[in-house]
Motif scaffolding. Structure first.
Motif, PDB file in Angstrom:
ATOM      1  N   ASN A 111       0.335  -1.125   0.045  1.00 56.84           N
ATOM      2  CA  ASN A 111      -0.095   0.012   0.553  1.00 56.84           C
ATOM      3  C   ASN A 111       0.145   1.808   0.240  1.00 56.84           C
ATOM      4  O   ASN A 111       0.138   1.856   1.148  1.00 56.84           O
ATOM      5  CB  ASN A 111      -0.826  -0.072   1.314  1.00 56.84           C
ATOM      6  N   PRO A 112       1.751   1.679  -1.435  1.00 57.51           N
ATOM      7  CA  PRO A 112       2.606   2.620  -1.127  1.00 57.51           C
ATOM      8  C   PRO A 112       1.790   3.890  -1.340  1.00 57.51           C
ATOM      9  O   PRO A 112       0.351   3.708  -2.137  1.00 57.51           O
ATOM     10  CB  PRO A 112       3.318   2.604  -2.467  1.00 57.51           C
ATOM     11  N   SER A 113       1.991   5.294  -1.581  1.00 54.57           N
ATOM     12  CA  SER A 113       1.183   6.101  -2.415  1.00 54.57           C
ATOM     13  C   SER A 113       1.404   6.179  -4.126  1.00 54.57           C
ATOM     14  O   SER A 113       1.670   5.100  -4.567  1.00 54.57           O
ATOM     15  CB  SER A 113       2.140   7.528  -1.940  1.00 54.57           C
ATOM     16  N   LYS A 114       0.654   6.622  -4.530  1.00 61.70           N
ATOM     17  CA  LYS A 114      -0.116   6.387  -5.657  1.00 61.70           C
ATOM     18  C   LYS A 114       1.482   6.981  -6.479  1.00 61.70           C
ATOM     19  O   LYS A 114       1.117   6.132  -7.264  1.00 61.70           O
ATOM     20  CB  LYS A 114      -0.782   7.825  -5.972  1.00 61.70           C
ATOM     21  N   GLU A 115       1.977   8.171  -7.020  1.00 69.12           N
ATOM     22  CA  GLU A 115       3.119   7.815  -6.905  1.00 69.12           C
ATOM     23  C   GLU A 115       4.563   7.390  -7.432  1.00 69.12           C
ATOM     24  O   GLU A 115       4.545   6.526  -8.118  1.00 69.12           O
ATOM     25  CB  GLU A 115       4.135   9.458  -6.345  1.00 69.12           C
ATOM     26  N   ILE A 116       4.805   5.884  -6.282  1.00 72.71           N
ATOM     27  CA  ILE A 116       5.689   5.263  -5.755  1.00 72.71           C
ATOM     28  C   ILE A 116       4.855   3.903  -6.861  1.00 72.71           C
ATOM     29  O   ILE A 116       5.453   3.093  -7.106  1.00 72.71           O
ATOM     30  CB  ILE A 116       5.500   4.899  -4.339  1.00 72.71           C
ATOM     31  N   PHE A 117       3.649   3.925  -7.022  1.00 70.54           N
ATOM     32  CA  PHE A 117       3.266   2.488  -7.019  1.00 70.54           C
ATOM     33  C   PHE A 117       3.502   2.826  -8.579  1.00 70.54           C
ATOM     34  O   PHE A 117       3.659   2.054  -9.218  1.00 70.54           O
ATOM     35  CB  PHE A 117       1.725   2.334  -6.714  1.00 70.54           C
ATOM     36  N   ALA A 118       2.607   4.269  -9.242  1.00 74.01           N
ATOM     37  CA  ALA A 118       2.820   4.195 -10.410  1.00 74.01           C
ATOM     38  C   ALA A 118       4.132   4.355 -10.895  1.00 74.01           C
ATOM     39  O   ALA A 118       4.336   4.109 -12.336  1.00 74.01           O
ATOM     40  CB  ALA A 118       2.509   5.247 -10.644  1.00 74.01           C
ATOM     41  N   MET A 119       5.507   4.866  -9.928  1.00 69.73           N
ATOM     42  CA  MET A 119       6.555   4.372 -10.208  1.00 69.73           C
ATOM     43  C   MET A 119       7.129   3.048 -10.455  1.00 69.73           C
ATOM     44  O   MET A 119       7.931   2.659 -10.981  1.00 69.73           O
ATOM     45  CB  MET A 119       7.569   5.381  -9.377  1.00 69.73           C
ATOM     46  N   ILE A 120       6.950   1.790  -9.588  1.00 67.42           N
ATOM     47  CA  ILE A 120       6.697   0.766  -9.438  1.00 67.42           C
ATOM     48  C   ILE A 120       6.371   0.205 -10.815  1.00 67.42           C
ATOM     49  O   ILE A 120       7.293  -0.599 -11.590  1.00 67.42           O
ATOM     50  CB  ILE A 120       6.619   0.636  -8.668  1.00 67.42           C
ATOM     51  N   LEU A 121       5.324   0.403 -11.144  1.00 67.21           N
ATOM     52  CA  LEU A 121       4.871  -0.063 -12.258  1.00 67.21           C
ATOM     53  C   LEU A 121       5.819   0.284 -13.510  1.00 67.21           C
ATOM     54  O   LEU A 121       6.372  -0.356 -14.750  1.00 67.21           O
ATOM     55  CB  LEU A 121       3.284   0.490 -12.735  1.00 67.21           C
ATOM     56  N   LEU A 122       6.026   1.724 -14.036  1.00 65.12           N
ATOM     57  CA  LEU A 122       6.751   2.091 -14.750  1.00 65.12           C
ATOM     58  C   LEU A 122       8.026   1.478 -14.676  1.00 65.12           C
ATOM     59  O   LEU A 122       8.613   1.483 -15.844  1.00 65.12           O
ATOM     60  CB  LEU A 122       6.750   3.560 -15.026  1.00 65.12           C
ATOM     61  N   GLY A 123       8.332   1.255 -13.593  1.00 65.46           N
ATOM     62  CA  GLY A 123       9.954   0.547 -13.577  1.00 65.46           C
ATOM     63  C   GLY A 123       9.782  -0.490 -14.287  1.00 65.46           C
ATOM     64  O   GLY A 123      11.023  -1.072 -14.490  1.00 65.46           O
ATOM     65  N   THR A 124       8.831  -2.006 -14.288  1.00 69.49           N
ATOM     66  CA  THR A 124       9.061  -2.918 -14.980  1.00 69.49           C
ATOM     67  C   THR A 124       8.885  -2.468 -16.200  1.00 69.49           C
ATOM     68  O   THR A 124       9.553  -4.075 -16.190  1.00 69.49           O
ATOM     69  CB  THR A 124       7.542  -3.305 -14.053  1.00 69.49           C
ATOM     70  N   ILE A 125       8.339  -1.162 -17.088  1.00 69.95           N
ATOM     71  CA  ILE A 125       8.230  -1.487 -18.315  1.00 69.95           C
ATOM     72  C   ILE A 125       9.293  -1.225 -18.793  1.00 69.95           C
ATOM     73  O   ILE A 125      10.090  -1.818 -20.026  1.00 69.95           O
ATOM     74  CB  ILE A 125       7.389  -0.615 -18.333  1.00 69.95           C
ATOM     75  N   ILE A 152      -2.142  -1.986 -16.858  1.00 71.92           N
ATOM     76  CA  ILE A 152      -1.902  -1.092 -15.539  1.00 71.92           C
ATOM     77  C   ILE A 152      -3.031  -0.014 -15.427  1.00 71.92           C
ATOM     78  O   ILE A 152      -3.405   0.311 -14.650  1.00 71.92           O
ATOM     79  CB  ILE A 152      -0.125  -0.068 -15.620  1.00 71.92           C
ATOM     80  N   ALA A 153      -3.870   0.525 -16.680  1.00 68.34           N
ATOM     81  CA  ALA A 153      -4.554   1.434 -16.859  1.00 68.34           C
ATOM     82  C   ALA A 153      -5.775   0.729 -16.434  1.00 68.34           C
ATOM     83  O   ALA A 153      -6.725   1.077 -14.905  1.00 68.34           O
ATOM     84  CB  ALA A 153      -4.496   2.238 -17.808  1.00 68.34           C
ATOM     85  N   LEU A 154      -5.990  -0.871 -16.848  1.00 73.68           N
ATOM     86  CA  LEU A 154      -7.224  -1.376 -16.661  1.00 73.68           C
ATOM     87  C   LEU A 154      -7.662  -1.774 -15.239  1.00 73.68           C
ATOM     88  O   LEU A 154      -9.156  -2.124 -14.779  1.00 73.68           O
ATOM     89  CB  LEU A 154      -7.624  -2.234 -17.764  1.00 73.68           C
ATOM     90  N   THR A 155      -6.832  -2.425 -14.845  1.00 74.01           N
ATOM     91  CA  THR A 155      -6.533  -3.565 -13.827  1.00 74.01           C
ATOM     92  C   THR A 155      -6.442  -2.828 -12.749  1.00 74.01           C
ATOM     93  O   THR A 155      -6.651  -2.806 -11.694  1.00 74.01           O
ATOM     94  CB  THR A 155      -5.241  -4.244 -13.735  1.00 74.01           C
ATOM     95  N   GLY A 215      -6.204   1.280 -12.368  1.00 74.92           N
ATOM     96  CA  GLY A 215      -6.419   2.468 -12.678  1.00 74.92           C
ATOM     97  C   GLY A 215      -5.184   3.563 -13.166  1.00 74.92           C
ATOM     98  O   GLY A 215      -5.311   4.854 -12.025  1.00 74.92           O
ATOM     99  N   VAL A 216      -4.233   3.260 -13.351  1.00 69.36           N
ATOM    100  CA  VAL A 216      -3.505   4.388 -12.746  1.00 69.36           C
ATOM    101  C   VAL A 216      -2.918   3.743 -14.673  1.00 69.36           C
ATOM    102  O   VAL A 216      -2.292   3.489 -15.143  1.00 69.36           O
ATOM    103  CB  VAL A 216      -1.495   3.120 -12.511  1.00 69.36           C
ATOM    104  N   PHE A 217      -2.584   5.599 -14.526  1.00 71.67           N
ATOM    105  CA  PHE A 217      -1.935   6.038 -16.011  1.00 71.67           C
ATOM    106  C   PHE A 217      -0.466   6.035 -15.964  1.00 71.67           C
ATOM    107  O   PHE A 217      -0.431   7.733 -15.195  1.00 71.67           O
ATOM    108  CB  PHE A 217      -2.952   7.021 -16.544  1.00 71.67           C
ATOM    109  N   VAL A 218       0.198   5.723 -16.306  1.00 68.99           N
ATOM    110  CA  VAL A 218       1.410   6.753 -15.990  1.00 68.99           C
ATOM    111  C   VAL A 218       2.056   7.456 -17.371  1.00 68.99           C
ATOM    112  O   VAL A 218       1.407   7.406 -18.555  1.00 68.99           O
ATOM    113  CB  VAL A 218       2.234   4.785 -16.699  1.00 68.99           C
ATOM    114  N   PRO A 219       2.242   8.997 -16.998  1.00 65.84           N
ATOM    115  CA  PRO A 219       2.549   9.888 -18.193  1.00 65.84           C
ATOM    116  C   PRO A 219       3.941   9.510 -18.692  1.00 65.84           C
ATOM    117  O   PRO A 219       4.839   8.555 -18.636  1.00 65.84           O
ATOM    118  CB  PRO A 219       2.861  10.965 -16.994  1.00 65.84           C
ATOM    119  N   ILE A 220       3.394   9.683 -20.391  1.00 65.87           N
ATOM    120  CA  ILE A 220       4.626   9.302 -20.909  1.00 65.87           C
ATOM    121  C   ILE A 220       4.958  10.535 -21.722  1.00 65.87           C
ATOM    122  O   ILE A 220       5.192  11.278 -22.990  1.00 65.87           O
ATOM    123  CB  ILE A 220       4.400   8.123 -22.213  1.00 65.87           C
TER     124      ILE A 220
END
Length: 218
Positions: free
Chosen positions: A46-60, A121-124, A126-131
């Protein structure tokens, strides 16, 4: 360079997938398993929204580094296991064309993987990673560095044979984790941080983190 000979490598990969659907695993299943294994752990913590999105983008970003490195090595290993290396070396295709064709294969695969991972990431979650431009540049840098690692992988495999294959395939994992794919390298000792800052992938992953103001691009 001859475009037909360059395109022969993506064609070889496509033909291999058609003849052996299990080879589609690296595009369809492997990146999704990686994404969910990391994302579900993050959801539990349960991290913050920013850290969660960063983790997902790091995986990409991890998959970007893996794409060109693995496909360059796989292109060589296909010839090794089929015992056709001598045919490859005696064919008209040059070393530069072989590398360019293998890199093109990795880039096309990554674009497919990127689309699927971004959609999940977006559908499951609900995170929209900024490109942003910096994010795009960082992903390109990871693809380029993966190509350099792929060349090193082939060199080791050529020198030491199949005993080097398992080690060579772990390059992208080693450098992704060492470069702080989805965490700050500040957790490491200062002497190790100084070494890691010499690695291009560290700056590329910092570029991804900068989208959430969690790192600075240097």
């Amino acid at each position: 360079m001859n475009a037909i000979r360059i395109l022969s490598q993506p064609y070889k990969t496509l033909k291999g997938i058609r003849e052996n659907p299990f080879r589609f695993y690296d595009i369809a299943l492997s990146p999704i398993l990686l994404l969910y294994s990391v994302a579900l752990l993050a959801v539990f913590l349960n991290p913050s929204k920013e850290i969660f999105a960063m983790i997902l983008l790091g995986t990409i970003g991890w998959r970007a580094l893996h794409a060109t490195q693995a496909d360059l090595l796989t292109g060589y290993l296909d010839e090794h296991w089929a015992e056709t290396k001598m045919m490859l070396f005696s064919s008209p295709i040059t070393t530069t064309e072989f590398i360019a064709g293998s890199a093109l294969t990795g880039i096309v695969k990554f674009l497919l993987v990127f689309a699927w991972m971004y959609a999940i990431i977006a559908l499951t979650f609900g995170v929209f990673v900024p490109i942003t431009l910096t994010v795009a540049y960082s992903l390109v840098l990871l693809l380029a560095y993966g190509l350099a690692l792929g060349l090193l992988s082939i060199a080791l495999s050529y020198l030491y044979g199949q005993s080097a294959f398992p080690f060579a395939f772990q390059f992208s994992t080693f450098f992704s984790l060492g470069s702080g794919a989805y965490f700050s390298i500040s957790i490491f000792p200062q002497w190790l941080q100084s070494i890691l800052m010499l690695i291009p992938s560290t700056h590329a992953f910092n570029g991804l983190k900068s989208a959430f103001n969690l790192a600075q691009v240097n």
